[in-house]
Design an enzyme around this catalytic site. Structure first.
Site, PDB file in Angstrom:
ATOM      1  N   LYS A  33       0.840  -1.219   0.000  1.00 39.02           N
ATOM      2  CA  LYS A  33       0.000   0.000   0.000  1.00 39.02           C
ATOM      3  C   LYS A  33       0.864   1.255   0.000  1.00 39.02           C
ATOM      4  O   LYS A  33       0.655   2.174  -0.784  1.00 39.02           O
ATOM      5  CB  LYS A  33      -0.922   0.044   1.244  1.00 39.02           C
ATOM      6  N   ARG A  61      -9.691   1.450   8.477  1.00 38.80           N
ATOM      7  CA  ARG A  61      -9.369   0.064   8.819  1.00 38.80           C
ATOM      8  C   ARG A  61     -10.471  -0.607   9.623  1.00 38.80           C
ATOM      9  O   ARG A  61     -10.340  -1.786   9.953  1.00 38.80           O
ATOM     10  CB  ARG A  61      -8.107   0.055   9.688  1.00 38.80           C
ATOM     11  N   ARG A  93      11.755  -5.700   4.849  1.00 44.04           N
ATOM     12  CA  ARG A  93      11.561  -4.254   4.638  1.00 44.04           C
ATOM     13  C   ARG A  93      12.598  -3.420   5.396  1.00 44.04           C
ATOM     14  O   ARG A  93      12.882  -3.647   6.571  1.00 44.04           O
ATOM     15  CB  ARG A  93      10.157  -3.840   5.098  1.00 44.04           C
ATOM     16  N   ARG A 114      11.343  -1.684  11.057  1.00 44.94           N
ATOM     17  CA  ARG A 114      10.300  -1.190  11.950  1.00 44.94           C
ATOM     18  C   ARG A 114      10.123  -2.095  13.162  1.00 44.94           C
ATOM     19  O   ARG A 114      10.233  -3.311  13.047  1.00 44.94           O
ATOM     20  CB  ARG A 114       8.969  -1.119  11.173  1.00 44.94           C
ATOM     21  N   ARG A 161      -0.840  -8.373  13.565  1.00 47.35           N
ATOM     22  CA  ARG A 161      -1.340  -7.376  12.599  1.00 47.35           C
ATOM     23  C   ARG A 161      -2.178  -8.051  11.508  1.00 47.35           C
ATOM     24  O   ARG A 161      -3.204  -7.522  11.091  1.00 47.35           O
ATOM     25  CB  ARG A 161      -0.162  -6.615  11.961  1.00 47.35           C
TER      26      ARG A 161
HETATM   27  P1  AP5 Z   1       4.859  -1.611   1.895  1.00 47.24           P
HETATM   28  O1  AP5 Z   1       4.573  -0.773   0.703  1.00 47.24           O
HETATM   29  O2  AP5 Z   1       5.527  -1.002   3.077  1.00 47.24           O
HETATM   30  O3  AP5 Z   1       3.525  -2.355   2.335  1.00 47.24           O
HETATM   31  P2  AP5 Z   1       2.288  -1.797   3.170  1.00 47.24           P
HETATM   32  O4  AP5 Z   1       1.068  -2.469   2.637  1.00 47.24           O
HETATM   33  O5  AP5 Z   1       2.293  -0.299   3.207  1.00 47.24           O
HETATM   34  O6  AP5 Z   1       2.658  -2.430   4.563  1.00 47.24           O
HETATM   35  P3  AP5 Z   1       2.606  -1.865   6.050  1.00 47.24           P
HETATM   36  O7  AP5 Z   1       3.252  -2.963   6.869  1.00 47.24           O
HETATM   37  O8  AP5 Z   1       3.163  -0.499   6.159  1.00 47.24           O
HETATM   38  O9  AP5 Z   1       1.085  -1.842   6.283  1.00 47.24           O
HETATM   39  P4  AP5 Z   1       0.385  -1.833   7.615  1.00 47.24           P
HETATM   40  O10 AP5 Z   1      -0.977  -1.556   7.125  1.00 47.24           O
HETATM   41  O11 AP5 Z   1       0.525  -3.017   8.479  1.00 47.24           O
HETATM   42  O12 AP5 Z   1       1.181  -0.712   8.447  1.00 47.24           O
HETATM   43  P5  AP5 Z   1       0.843   0.785   8.781  1.00 47.24           P
HETATM   44  O13 AP5 Z   1       2.108   1.531   8.763  1.00 47.24           O
HETATM   45  O14 AP5 Z   1      -0.319   1.276   7.989  1.00 47.24           O
HETATM   46  O15 AP5 Z   1       5.714  -2.869   1.385  1.00 47.24           O
HETATM   47  C1  AP5 Z   1       6.271  -3.794   2.301  1.00 47.24           C
HETATM   48  C2  AP5 Z   1       7.661  -4.256   1.787  1.00 47.24           C
HETATM   49  O16 AP5 Z   1       7.508  -4.962   0.562  1.00 47.24           O
HETATM   50  C3  AP5 Z   1       8.649  -3.108   1.493  1.00 47.24           C
HETATM   51  O17 AP5 Z   1       9.949  -3.505   1.847  1.00 47.24           O
HETATM   52  C4  AP5 Z   1       8.561  -2.910  -0.025  1.00 47.24           C
HETATM   53  O18 AP5 Z   1       9.783  -2.434  -0.556  1.00 47.24           O
HETATM   54  C5  AP5 Z   1       8.251  -4.332  -0.482  1.00 47.24           C
HETATM   55  N1  AP5 Z   1       7.382  -4.379  -1.676  1.00 47.24           N
HETATM   56  C6  AP5 Z   1       6.294  -3.592  -1.924  1.00 47.24           C
HETATM   57  N2  AP5 Z   1       5.727  -3.949  -3.098  1.00 47.24           N
HETATM   58  C7  AP5 Z   1       6.479  -4.977  -3.588  1.00 47.24           C
HETATM   59  C8  AP5 Z   1       6.419  -5.775  -4.775  1.00 47.24           C
HETATM   60  N3  AP5 Z   1       5.458  -5.593  -5.704  1.00 47.24           N
HETATM   61  N4  AP5 Z   1       7.354  -6.739  -4.933  1.00 47.24           N
HETATM   62  C9  AP5 Z   1       8.324  -6.944  -4.020  1.00 47.24           C
HETATM   63  N5  AP5 Z   1       8.451  -6.204  -2.884  1.00 47.24           N
HETATM   64  C10 AP5 Z   1       7.535  -5.246  -2.672  1.00 47.24           C
HETATM   65  O19 AP5 Z   1       0.315   0.653  10.292  1.00 47.24           O
HETATM   66  C11 AP5 Z   1       1.178   0.326  11.354  1.00 47.24           C
HETATM   67  C12 AP5 Z   1       0.409   0.349  12.663  1.00 47.24           C
HETATM   68  O20 AP5 Z   1      -0.131   1.674  12.897  1.00 47.24           O
HETATM   69  C13 AP5 Z   1      -0.824  -0.575  12.721  1.00 47.24           C
HETATM   70  O21 AP5 Z   1      -0.479  -1.889  13.096  1.00 47.24           O
HETATM   71  C14 AP5 Z   1      -1.679   0.141  13.781  1.00 47.24           C
HETATM   72  O22 AP5 Z   1      -1.209  -0.120  15.084  1.00 47.24           O
HETATM   73  C15 AP5 Z   1      -1.438   1.612  13.473  1.00 47.24           C
HETATM   74  N6  AP5 Z   1      -2.415   2.146  12.502  1.00 47.24           N
HETATM   75  C16 AP5 Z   1      -2.130   2.666  11.265  1.00 47.24           C
HETATM   76  N7  AP5 Z   1      -3.264   3.055  10.662  1.00 47.24           N
HETATM   77  C17 AP5 Z   1      -4.282   2.789  11.515  1.00 47.24           C
HETATM   78  C18 AP5 Z   1      -5.688   2.948  11.445  1.00 47.24           C
HETATM   79  N8  AP5 Z   1      -6.298   3.462  10.350  1.00 47.24           N
HETATM   80  N9  AP5 Z   1      -6.429   2.558  12.509  1.00 47.24           N
HETATM   81  C19 AP5 Z   1      -5.855   2.047  13.624  1.00 47.24           C
HETATM   82  N10 AP5 Z   1      -4.525   1.851  13.754  1.00 47.24           N
HETATM   83  C20 AP5 Z   1      -3.744   2.212  12.695  1.00 47.24           C
END
Ligand code: AP5
Length: 222
Positions: free
Chosen positions: A13, A88, A127, A160, A171
């Site tokens: 994402k 979410r 990552r 991270r 998660r």
């Molecule tokens: P990446 O692009 O980072 O993936 P992502 O889907 O953004 O993954 P996240 O782990 O950031 O999502 P998340 O939803 O768990 O975390 P968030 O920060 O929102 O890609 C991942 C890896 O793969 C990278 O190394 C990239 O280079 C690689 N990659 C990407 N595409 C690729 C491809 N096509 N091929 C190969 N490699 C690839 O949330 C973190 C925490 O914050 C949550 O757990 C929660 O506690 C809190 N939080 C955030 N938002 C909310 C909300 N709305 N409500 C409540 N709590 C929230």
């Protein structure tokens, strides 16, 4: 355009939202990034969110909705935005709908990235994120030119806190229970487009751009 990116942790994402934001000239609004920055700075929101994030749990709706509403009210988001990691939960989805409706706006599209759990775990475990500019790399799929240094700004790269296996499992569970049901919510509103999130970053990007072409002519729905 007002776009939501849905998908499990590690689906790509953030990677795709960043590319799309550059391409479309609208901001990426990542709740994960905003919360991590708040934790780093030790703000009241960061102090409240920290424990939930460390345990791989969702941060309370009220806090996240407030953060997103504040960010969407900034001038650069007036022409549109890409929401990455929000909504979410049903409560967040309804709150988003209400705050857009209050401005006479609605979402243009909800893009769900389909990636299986095995792939997601591989992506998360490799990552690397730049401490300075937030650029993302992957130890195997997109390695930095110099070990542990960002190609873009030379900042140091880190893993991270919540990317440890145990926390990733939590998660994923939270995603299955709280977030995946939003696919039906948005499908019922004819907003959902499912995109195959496997394959190279560029391939996924092209699939998304193709899906967005269907919005041409109805570019900025009120
Ligand atoms: P990446 O692009 O980072 O993936 P992502 O889907 O953004 O993954 P996240 O782990 O950031 O999502 P998340 O939803 O768990 O975390 P968030 O920060 O929102 O890609 C991942 C890896 O793969 C990278 O190394 C990239 O280079 C690689 N990659 C990407 N595409 C690729 C491809 N096509 N091929 C190969 N490699 C690839 O949330 C973190 C925490 O914050 C949550 O757990 C929660 O506690 C809190 N939080 C955030 N938002 C909310 C909300 N709305 N409500 C409540 N709590 C929230």
């Amino acid at each position: 355009m007002r776009i939501v990116m849905l998908g499990p942790p590690g689906a790509g994402k953030g990677t795709q939202a960043r590319l799309l934001a550059q391409r479309l000239g609208i901001p990426q609004i990542s709740t994960g990034d905003i919360l991590r920055e708040a934790v780093r700075k030790g703000t009241p929101a960061g102090l409240e969110a920290r424990g939930y994030m460390q345990r791989g749990l969702l941060v309370p709706d009220e806090l996240v909705v407030r953060i997103v509403n504040e960010r969407m009210a900034e001038p650069d988001a007036a022409k549109g935005f890409i929401l990455d990691g929000f909504p979410r939960t049903y409560a967040q989805a309804r709150a988003l709908e209400e705050s857009l409706a209050a401005k006479g706006q609605r979402l243009s599209m909800v893009i769900a990235l389909d990636v299986d759990e095995e792939t997601v775990v591989k992506r998360i475990s490799g990552r690397l994120v730049c401490r300075q500019c937030g650029a993302m790399f992957h130890a195997l799929y997109d390695p930095p030119r110099n070990d542990n240094l960002c190609d873009k700004c030379n900042g140091s790269l880190y893993q991270r806190d919540d990317d440890k296996e145990e926390t990733v499992r939590r998660r994923l569970q939270q995603y299955r229970e709280e977030t995946r049901p939003l696919m039906d919510f948005y499908a019922n509103k004819a907003l959902l487009v499912r995109i195959d999130g496997t394959g190279a970053v560029e391939e996924v990007k092209e699939r998304i751009l193709k899906a967005l072409e269907t919005l041409d002519g109805q570019n900025d729905p009120a």
